[in-house]
Scaffold this motif. Structure first.
Motif, PDB file in Angstrom:
ATOM      1  N   GLU A 123      -6.673   2.297   7.035  1.00 46.00           N
ATOM      2  CA  GLU A 123      -5.829   1.106   6.896  1.00 46.00           C
ATOM      3  C   GLU A 123      -4.476   1.546   6.389  1.00 46.00           C
ATOM      4  O   GLU A 123      -4.366   2.432   5.548  1.00 46.00           O
ATOM      5  CB  GLU A 123      -6.467   0.098   5.945  1.00 46.00           C
ATOM      6  N   SER A 124      -3.422   0.921   6.926  1.00 46.97           N
ATOM      7  CA  SER A 124      -2.056   1.236   6.511  1.00 46.97           C
ATOM      8  C   SER A 124      -1.299  -0.069   6.312  1.00 46.97           C
ATOM      9  O   SER A 124      -1.872  -1.155   6.434  1.00 46.97           O
ATOM     10  CB  SER A 124      -1.370   2.107   7.570  1.00 46.97           C
ATOM     11  N   THR A 125      -0.011   0.031   6.080  1.00 43.45           N
ATOM     12  CA  THR A 125       0.797  -1.182   5.907  1.00 43.45           C
ATOM     13  C   THR A 125       0.927  -1.952   7.211  1.00 43.45           C
ATOM     14  O   THR A 125       1.207  -3.141   7.204  1.00 43.45           O
ATOM     15  CB  THR A 125       2.203  -0.819   5.383  1.00 43.45           C
TER      16      THR A 125
END
Length: 143
Positions: A123-125
């Motif tokens: 998961e990232s921004t």
């Protein structure tokens, strides 16, 4: 070798037909992640040449084995399971594309087949993403 390049081009055309509508398919990495689903061809591995038959003269038939990496990326907002599910769907499309490359379409080509795959989910921004690399083996015979 021209055989490897022609096989990559045939694989790319097969990928364009095999991936679902809405998936960006490019011959090389674009460097942009503006698409939620994308597939591209990556590095081409070293070619392995071995003499496959003995005969008189300077040109001997050679068996050629090379590898190309096919990459896929899926980004879904807040849904890592959905991202990984979608990337496995793209893996199936890549496998189908390999099967659909006709050996007769490239002189000397014996087969194009997936050999291994690796998946990473995070998961990232930008949201959850799943990245896939499928190593595809290209085998041929040149004279």
């Amino acid at each position: 070798m021209a055989l490897v390049l022609e096989a990559k081009v045939a694989l790319f055309e097969a990928l364009r037909r095999a991936v679902p509508r809405g998936v960006q398919c490019t011959f090389a990495e674009t460097g942009k992640s503006d698409r939620r689903q994308q597939v591209w061809l990556g590095a081409t591995g070293d070619e392995e040449l071995t003499v496959s038959a003995m005969r008189q003269g300077p040109r001997k038939p050679m068996a050629l084995t090379s590898y190309v990496d096919v990459h896929a990326l899926v980004i879904t907002p807040g849904d890592p399971i959905g991202a990984e599910r979608a990337v496995y769907g793209l893996r199936d499309a890549i496998t189908d594309a390999c099967r659909s490359v006709a050996p007769a379409s490239v002189p000397g080509l014996l087969d194009v087949r997936p050999e291994s795959s690796e998946t990473e989910t995070a998961e990232s921004t930008d949201g959850a993403y799943a990245a896939l690399t499928v190593r595809v083996r290209i085998r041929g015979r040149i004279t």
